[in-house]
Design a protein around this motif. Structure first.
Motif, short mmCIF file in Angstrom:
data_model
loop_
_atom_site.label_atom_id
_atom_site.label_comp_id
_atom_site.label_asym_id
_atom_site.label_seq_id
_atom_site.Cartn_x
_atom_site.Cartn_y
_atom_site.Cartn_z
N ASP A 14 -7.49 -14.24 -57.08
CA ASP A 14 -7.12 -13.40 -58.22
C ASP A 14 -7.61 -14.02 -59.54
N SER A 53 -8.54 -13.16 -38.46
CA SER A 53 -8.16 -13.06 -39.87
C SER A 53 -6.73 -13.57 -40.07
N LEU A 57 -5.59 -16.31 -42.84
CA LEU A 57 -4.48 -16.11 -43.78
C LEU A 57 -3.40 -17.16 -43.62
N GLN A 73 2.86 -14.86 -47.88
CA GLN A 73 1.76 -14.37 -47.05
C GLN A 73 1.41 -12.93 -47.43
N THR A 74 2.39 -12.12 -47.79
CA THR A 74 2.14 -10.74 -48.18
C THR A 74 1.30 -10.69 -49.45
N ALA A 75 1.65 -11.51 -50.44
CA ALA A 75 0.86 -11.55 -51.68
C ALA A 75 -0.55 -12.04 -51.41
N ALA A 77 -2.26 -11.77 -48.65
CA ALA A 77 -3.00 -10.74 -47.91
C ALA A 77 -3.53 -9.66 -48.84
N GLN A 78 -2.90 -9.46 -49.99
CA GLN A 78 -3.32 -8.44 -50.94
C GLN A 78 -4.16 -9.00 -52.09
N ALA A 79 -4.36 -10.31 -52.10
CA ALA A 79 -5.07 -10.97 -53.20
C ALA A 79 -6.58 -10.76 -53.11
N ASP A 80 -7.23 -10.90 -54.25
CA ASP A 80 -8.68 -10.86 -54.33
C ASP A 80 -9.20 -12.29 -54.23
#
Length: 104
Positions: A14, A53, A57, A73-75, A77-80
């Motif tokens: 990010d 994957s 992660l 882990q959720t954040a 997985a959604q990060a750039d």
């Protein structure tokens, strides 16, 4: 700045450079997250190119938390991740290699 002699690996997530490290606690977290009896099988999967994957992660998350970041882990997985999945996989493999490198 990361120190490879301490097992540290950098990754931009990010837009922010993060320092990752697989501490003993991070390695224990990793074993539990991947339900592995040992990390040898995970290392073997990376060496043979058979990692998933989910493996990447889990490694990145454990490494980030081992480096002091407060990330779920959720954040993650959604990060750039700068460089995309290939950079993420390289960083994960490098984390493993540095965690188990013998000092020479």
């Amino acid at each position: 700045m990361t120190n490879p002699w301490r097992g540290e690996v950098a990754l931009v997530i990010d837009g922010e450079r993060q320092c990752m490290k697989l501490t003993l606690g991070a390695l224990a977290e990793l074993e539990e997250a991947l339900a592995e009896p040992s990390l040898v099988s995970l290392v073997e999967r990376f060496e043979s190119g058979q990692f998933t994957s989910r493996d990447v992660l889990a490694l990145l998350g454990a490494g980030l938390r081992g480096g002091g970041a407060q990330v779920t882990q959720t954040a993650l997985a959604q990060a750039d991740i700068e460089g995309g999945p290939v950079a993420a996989a390289r960083a994960a493999a490098e984390l493993l290699a540095r965690a188990f490198a013998l000092d020479t």
